[in-house]
Design a protein around this motif. Structure first.
Motif, PDB file in Angstrom:
ATOM      1  N   LYS A 250      50.387  51.383  44.318  1.00  0.00           N
ATOM      2  CA  LYS A 250      51.361  51.581  43.254  1.00  0.00           C
ATOM      3  C   LYS A 250      51.584  50.316  42.430  1.00  0.00           C
ATOM      4  O   LYS A 250      51.874  50.374  41.238  1.00  0.00           O
ATOM      5  N   LYS A 251      51.458  49.184  43.082  1.00  0.00           N
ATOM      6  CA  LYS A 251      51.744  47.926  42.393  1.00  0.00           C
ATOM      7  C   LYS A 251      51.085  46.791  43.150  1.00  0.00           C
ATOM      8  O   LYS A 251      51.014  46.821  44.384  1.00  0.00           O
ATOM      9  N   ILE A 252      50.588  45.806  42.433  1.00  0.00           N
ATOM     10  CA  ILE A 252      50.070  44.582  43.053  1.00  0.00           C
ATOM     11  C   ILE A 252      50.833  43.394  42.475  1.00  0.00           C
ATOM     12  O   ILE A 252      51.083  43.325  41.268  1.00  0.00           O
ATOM     13  N   PHE A 253      51.206  42.473  43.341  1.00  0.00           N
ATOM     14  CA  PHE A 253      51.964  41.301  42.902  1.00  0.00           C
ATOM     15  C   PHE A 253      51.610  40.122  43.800  1.00  0.00           C
ATOM     16  O   PHE A 253      50.945  40.280  44.832  1.00  0.00           O
ATOM     17  N   ALA A 254      52.027  38.954  43.396  1.00  0.00           N
ATOM     18  CA  ALA A 254      51.777  37.746  44.181  1.00  0.00           C
ATOM     19  C   ALA A 254      52.964  37.465  45.087  1.00  0.00           C
ATOM     20  O   ALA A 254      54.103  37.777  44.749  1.00  0.00           O
ATOM     21  N   HIS A 255      52.677  36.864  46.237  1.00  0.00           N
ATOM     22  CA  HIS A 255      53.772  36.410  47.087  1.00  0.00           C
ATOM     23  C   HIS A 255      54.538  35.298  46.370  1.00  0.00           C
ATOM     24  O   HIS A 255      53.920  34.376  45.817  1.00  0.00           O
ATOM     25  N   PRO A 256      55.854  35.340  46.389  1.00  0.00           N
ATOM     26  CA  PRO A 256      56.621  34.247  45.773  1.00  0.00           C
ATOM     27  C   PRO A 256      56.244  32.878  46.338  1.00  0.00           C
ATOM     28  O   PRO A 256      56.286  31.875  45.634  1.00  0.00           O
ATOM     29  N   ASP A 257      55.864  32.854  47.615  1.00  0.00           N
ATOM     30  CA  ASP A 257      55.493  31.589  48.251  1.00  0.00           C
ATOM     31  C   ASP A 257      53.990  31.502  48.516  1.00  0.00           C
ATOM     32  O   ASP A 257      53.543  30.765  49.386  1.00  0.00           O
ATOM     33  N   GLY A 258      53.207  32.252  47.755  1.00  0.00           N
ATOM     34  CA  GLY A 258      51.758  32.232  47.947  1.00  0.00           C
ATOM     35  C   GLY A 258      51.169  30.864  47.661  1.00  0.00           C
ATOM     36  O   GLY A 258      51.447  30.268  46.620  1.00  0.00           O
ATOM     37  N   VAL A 259      50.347  30.365  48.560  1.00  0.00           N
ATOM     38  CA  VAL A 259      49.800  29.010  48.423  1.00  0.00           C
ATOM     39  C   VAL A 259      48.825  28.918  47.253  1.00  0.00           C
ATOM     40  O   VAL A 259      48.821  27.934  46.513  1.00  0.00           O
ATOM     41  N   VAL A 260      47.990  29.929  47.060  1.00  0.00           N
ATOM     42  CA  VAL A 260      47.038  29.909  45.950  1.00  0.00           C
ATOM     43  C   VAL A 260      47.687  30.395  44.667  1.00  0.00           C
ATOM     44  O   VAL A 260      47.629  29.741  43.633  1.00  0.00           O
ATOM     45  N   SER A 261      48.330  31.550  44.717  1.00  0.00           N
ATOM     46  CA  SER A 261      48.860  32.158  43.499  1.00  0.00           C
ATOM     47  C   SER A 261      50.118  31.472  42.989  1.00  0.00           C
ATOM     48  O   SER A 261      50.427  31.563  41.796  1.00  0.00           O
ATOM     49  N   GLN A 262      50.865  30.836  43.882  1.00  0.00           N
ATOM     50  CA  GLN A 262      52.169  30.249  43.537  1.00  0.00           C
ATOM     51  C   GLN A 262      53.109  31.282  42.915  1.00  0.00           C
ATOM     52  O   GLN A 262      53.908  30.993  42.036  1.00  0.00           O
ATOM     53  N   GLY A 263      52.977  32.516  43.387  1.00  0.00           N
ATOM     54  CA  GLY A 263      53.865  33.571  42.918  1.00  0.00           C
ATOM     55  C   GLY A 263      53.499  34.178  41.586  1.00  0.00           C
ATOM     56  O   GLY A 263      54.254  34.974  41.028  1.00  0.00           O
ATOM     57  N   LYS A 264      52.308  33.826  41.044  1.00  0.00           N
ATOM     58  CA  LYS A 264      51.881  34.360  39.747  1.00  0.00           C
ATOM     59  C   LYS A 264      50.465  34.910  39.859  1.00  0.00           C
ATOM     60  O   LYS A 264      49.618  34.338  40.544  1.00  0.00           O
ATOM     61  N   LEU A 265      50.211  36.013  39.150  1.00  0.00           N
ATOM     62  CA  LEU A 265      48.861  36.561  39.044  1.00  0.00           C
ATOM     63  C   LEU A 265      48.499  36.699  37.573  1.00  0.00           C
ATOM     64  O   LEU A 265      49.367  36.899  36.727  1.00  0.00           O
ATOM     65  N   CYS A 266      47.213  36.635  37.267  1.00  0.00           N
ATOM     66  CA  CYS A 266      46.771  36.945  35.910  1.00  0.00           C
ATOM     67  C   CYS A 266      46.809  38.461  35.716  1.00  0.00           C
ATOM     68  O   CYS A 266      47.055  39.222  36.662  1.00  0.00           O
ATOM     69  N   ILE A 267      46.546  38.911  34.499  1.00  0.00           N
ATOM     70  CA  ILE A 267      46.666  40.349  34.227  1.00  0.00           C
ATOM     71  C   ILE A 267      45.631  41.168  34.997  1.00  0.00           C
ATOM     72  O   ILE A 267      45.892  42.327  35.326  1.00  0.00           O
ATOM     73  N   LYS A 268      44.477  40.584  35.311  1.00  0.00           N
ATOM     74  CA  LYS A 268      43.491  41.327  36.111  1.00  0.00           C
ATOM     75  C   LYS A 268      44.020  41.548  37.524  1.00  0.00           C
ATOM     76  O   LYS A 268      43.887  42.629  38.096  1.00  0.00           O
ATOM     77  N   GLY A 269      44.598  40.498  38.094  1.00  0.00           N
ATOM     78  CA  GLY A 269      45.149  40.622  39.436  1.00  0.00           C
ATOM     79  C   GLY A 269      46.290  41.620  39.505  1.00  0.00           C
ATOM     80  O   GLY A 269      46.403  42.394  40.461  1.00  0.00           O
ATOM     81  N   LYS A 270      47.129  41.632  38.458  1.00  0.00           N
ATOM     82  CA  LYS A 270      48.290  42.536  38.435  1.00  0.00           C
ATOM     83  C   LYS A 270      47.895  43.985  38.185  1.00  0.00           C
ATOM     84  O   LYS A 270      48.378  44.904  38.846  1.00  0.00           O
ATOM     85  N   TYR A 271      47.056  44.190  37.172  1.00  0.00           N
ATOM     86  CA  TYR A 271      46.838  45.548  36.674  1.00  0.00           C
ATOM     87  C   TYR A 271      45.439  46.099  36.938  1.00  0.00           C
ATOM     88  O   TYR A 271      45.192  47.282  36.680  1.00  0.00           O
ATOM     89  N   GLY A 272      44.551  45.272  37.444  1.00  0.00           N
ATOM     90  CA  GLY A 272      43.165  45.702  37.563  1.00  0.00           C
ATOM     91  C   GLY A 272      42.834  46.399  38.871  1.00  0.00           C
ATOM     92  O   GLY A 272      41.812  46.087  39.481  1.00  0.00           O
ATOM     93  N   PHE A 273      43.672  47.363  39.299  1.00  0.00           N
ATOM     94  CA  PHE A 273      43.387  48.070  40.551  1.00  0.00           C
ATOM     95  C   PHE A 273      43.121  49.564  40.347  1.00  0.00           C
ATOM     96  O   PHE A 273      42.847  50.285  41.298  1.00  0.00           O
ATOM     97  N   ASP A 274      43.173  50.044  39.104  1.00  0.00           N
ATOM     98  CA  ASP A 274      42.961  51.471  38.857  1.00  0.00           C
ATOM     99  C   ASP A 274      41.556  51.927  39.248  1.00  0.00           C
ATOM    100  O   ASP A 274      41.331  53.118  39.484  1.00  0.00           O
ATOM    101  N   PHE A 275      40.614  50.997  39.302  1.00  0.00           N
ATOM    102  CA  PHE A 275      39.246  51.369  39.662  1.00  0.00           C
ATOM    103  C   PHE A 275      39.160  52.021  41.040  1.00  0.00           C
ATOM    104  O   PHE A 275      38.253  52.816  41.301  1.00  0.00           O
ATOM    105  N   VAL A 276      40.095  51.699  41.925  1.00  0.00           N
ATOM    106  CA  VAL A 276      40.037  52.231  43.292  1.00  0.00           C
ATOM    107  C   VAL A 276      40.071  53.754  43.280  1.00  0.00           C
ATOM    108  O   VAL A 276      39.347  54.416  44.039  1.00  0.00           O
ATOM    109  N   ASP A 277      40.879  54.333  42.391  1.00  0.00           N
ATOM    110  CA  ASP A 277      41.031  55.788  42.324  1.00  0.00           C
ATOM    111  C   ASP A 277      40.337  56.398  41.109  1.00  0.00           C
ATOM    112  O   ASP A 277      40.601  57.554  40.770  1.00  0.00           O
ATOM    113  N   ALA A 278      39.495  55.652  40.450  1.00  0.00           N
ATOM    114  CA  ALA A 278      38.863  56.148  39.226  1.00  0.00           C
ATOM    115  C   ALA A 278      38.076  57.433  39.492  1.00  0.00           C
ATOM    116  O   ALA A 278      37.431  57.584  40.529  1.00  0.00           O
TER     117      ALA A 278
END
Length: 689
Positions: A32-60
């Motif tokens: 339903k939603k993908i997000f970064a951990h607020p305390d994520g070591v790599v992401s630092q709580g932020k994702l680019c638009i591909k990371g956030k929204y690029g998951f529709d392919f799973v159910d394409a």
């Protein structure tokens, strides 16, 4: 939210390797939603638009779920058709649908007949960097040991193979030396040949944060990019000037005696010979740029950048703008020379950062998916051929079957007209994919497999960080390694893994120099932070602190002189004509866009490849669309956008959409040592539509 679970994993896109979490409806089995951990070591709580929204392919809807065999292939192989006849169902005029057993039986039968007729080396395996370490490891093992063919390669051939080659030659290890967060400890930074905000935005966030606060960034590129807004030194170069500029930086450091004498004496070899060569090289003095019209300011800028780099704790970042040239490997050596002579390596806030493109290209190389390295970069029993050489072997009827995992060979490689001719001569192409990509459409047998969001596996990002992914949703599709295990057994092998964990335990034993202490339990325990190889009792965030990873423990200087050519030669001779094209990415899409174009939020941002043209060159562009042409081929019509962000006579285009045929333009021109295609500069003819 009663059916929603939060599940941790790793992003499936670029080599940054962001930690992600997903809200999954376990009843619907849907992300339903993908997000970064607020305390994520790599992401630092932020994702680019591909990371956030690029998951529709799973159910394409067009996800490849049922294996396919091409009807024409079976008509040419009647014995195979008879063997799998009971598994076949009509799909359309081109394809039968079949079972996994039918697909692997057909593949195994054809592999046996091809090798019996043409020899053991008539089979090649290409790909693996889009799948897990476990699957990449088994892919090369199956090819080398069961098929007894040395021909294995992955997409590093078209991206960072020169980084591996150049860094191993000088410091013994072809990987990033420091963690991303060392950016906050750096006093100065150089970015060269990387459009970091578009290709690696979560790393760019760190660079921008530090540059805003400390005004300590130099950016070199052939066009103005977003990162230039935050740079103290905004350096625009002519095409193919990387090695020229890097050698000039070294020249200034040596001429002004800014190098670290103690570090050079204690930890390096070959400096005196290097010093002598560079001081006598007419191309190494920055004053050379005074003769290059339009770029005269570089003579001063290079001197200023060299001084700051040498006298401060400094980091260098680079991308495909360095590696995708004829002198890519030499340019990477020139980058490591800068760190060696100034001691900017082996400690916090310094080091070398090749910005990897694929989510597991580092891991695929680490586990041996390269023709000249076994797992752990050991010497193989037999060295195989690199992908461009394999294409030549196809044309010469010596390679007759190709196994392909997650690598769109007929889209992202150069000289596509030549690749097309080569593929027409193959007797079998077997592809494991998520969708009917360009190469899948050309295949004889296609098997749909799990995506990264549906399986367990180890991925290694651009800073050597191992991350154990876990499924976000359930899938009844096989993992890549499971398909390979079935093939292995049908080809006489004895693979008997029950889980990806079993495969990884073997990787730990075989590649113990890197992974001996990185078992699944520890990787689960450190899922957010990850572990940076080499991992034994502890992991290793910073490499080269005491010794370099060369045979003798020293860093080595290996000077290579710049060769005058292309745009610089034309400017110097006052006969610059035509247009030079460079290529790159846009933030919304990833590689061949197989996954991203299935997310409406991403695709509507950039649903075609756009050609950027300098606004004052508009007189040559008299229509809305143009075709670009070289001696090797031509593109389809491309939409034009005029801008002041590219230089005169410079064009820029992305390569995400196969329909654009961008890679038709490029021939066999490649890195001199490692055959990575020279994608970043080619002279093109413009044809108005």
């Amino acid at each position: 939210m009663e059916n929603i679970e939060t599940i941790d994993s790793v992003c499936t896109y670029c080599g940054v390797g962001c930690d992600i979490a997903a809200h999954v409806d376990v009843k619907e089995n849907k992300i339903k939603k993908i997000f970064a951990h607020p305390d994520g070591v790599v992401s630092q709580g932020k994702l680019c638009i591909k990371g956030k929204y690029g998951f529709d392919f799973v159910d394409a809807e067009d996800r490849l779920r049922i294996p396919r065999i091409k009807k024409s292939f079976l008509e040419q192989n009647l014995e195979i058709k008879e063997a799998v006849a009971s598994t076949l169902n009509d799909l359309d005029d081109i394809w039968y649908e079949t079972t996994l057993d039918g697909a692997t039986t057909a593949c195994a039968m054809k592999l046996k007949s091809v090798q019996a007729k043409y020899g053991r080396k008539s089979v090649a395996s290409i790909g693996g960097a889009r799948t897990s370490c476990e699957s990449s490891y088994l892919f090369q093992k199956f090819t080398r040991h069961t098929l007894n063919s040395p021909h294995v390669d992955n997409c590093a051939r078209v991206c960072h193979s020169p980084s591996l080659k150049g860094m191993r030659a000088t410091i013994g290890e072809g990987a990033a030396t420091n963690p991303y967060n060392d950016i906050y400890n750096a006093e100065f930074m150089i970015v060269i040949g990387s459009n970091t905000t578009e290709a690696h935005p979560i790393i760019a966030n760190r660079i921008i944060d530090v540059a805003r606060e400390n005004d300590n960034l130099a950016v070199f590129d052939v066009r103005e990019i977003k990162l230039h807004r935050f740079a103290k030194y905004k350096a625009i170069m002519p095409h193919e000037a990387n090695l020229l500029v890097l050698n000039m930086l070294a020249f200034v450091i040596i001429e002004e005696e800014l190098y670290d004498e103690n570090f050079v004496a204690d930890r390096t070899k070959g400096f005196l010979e290097f010093k002598e060569k560079i001081l006598s090289d007419p191309y190494a003095n920055p004053d050379y740029f005074k003769e290059i019209e339009g770029y005269e300011g570089l003579s001063k800028t290079i001197r200023k950048v060299a001084r700051e780099y040498a006298l401060k704790k400094s980091m260098i970042f680079w991308g495909l703008g360095i590696t995708e040239h004829t002198d890519g490997s030499y340019a990477v050596m020139a980058i490591t020379h800068l760190s060696l002579m100034t001691g900017n390596i082996g400690k916090s806030g310094t080091g070398l950062m090749p910005l990897r493109g694929q989510n597991n290209v580092q891991g695929a190389c680490d586990v041996g998916m390269l023709p000249y390295y076994d797992p752990d970069y050991q010497e193989p029993k037999e060295v195989g051929l690199m992908t461009p050489q394999l294409v030549d072997e196809m044309l010469e009827d010596r390679v007759k079957a190709v196994l392909n995992i997650g690598e769109d060979l007929t889209h992202i490689h150069p000289n596509l007209n030549k690749v097309d001719r080569a593929f027409e001569k193959l007797e079998m192409v077997f592809v494991q994919e998520l969708f009917m990509t360009d190469v899948a459409k050309r295949a004889d047998i296609v098997v749909g497999v799990k995506s990264a969001y549906e399986k367990t596996g180890v991925y290694i990002n651009a800073m050597r960080r191992l991350h154990l992914s876990q499924p976000l949703v359930k899938s009844d599709l096989p993992d890549d390694w499971e398909v390979l295990q079935i093939l292995d057994n049908k080809m006489g092998g004895d693979a008997s893994y029950e889980s990806s964990k079993d495969v990884w335990q073997e990787v730990q034993r075989v590649a113990y120099r890197r992974f001996s202490g990185a078992d699944y339990h520890r990787l689960e325990k450190h899922r957010k932070r990850g572990l940076q190889w080499p991992v034994h009792t502890e992991d290793t965030p910073i490499l080269h602190q005491l010794d370099f990873r060369t045979d003798d423990g020293y860093g080595h200087f290996k000077y290579h002189q710049y060769k005058l050519r292309g745009m610089i030669q034309e400017i110097k001779n006052k006969n610059l004509t035509g247009y030079y094209l460079t290529t790159g990415r846009t933030l919304a899409h990833y590689n061949n866009a197989a996954q991203t174009k299935r997310s409406e939020k991403l695709n509507k941002r950039y649903d075609e490849d756009i050609l950027l043209v300098y606004e004052e060159d508009a007189k040559d562009f008299t229509s809305d669309k143009v075709i670009l042409k070289t001696e090797f081929g031509q593109t389809n019509p491309l939409t034009i956008k005029f801008t002041d962000k590219v230089e005169p006579k410079t064009l820029f285009v992305t390569f995400h959409h196969a329909s654009s045929k961008i890679n038709n333009l490029f021939g066999d021109k490649s890195d001199e040592l490692i055959l990575t295609a020279a994608f970043k500069s080619i002279k093109v003819e413009v044809i108005n539509c």
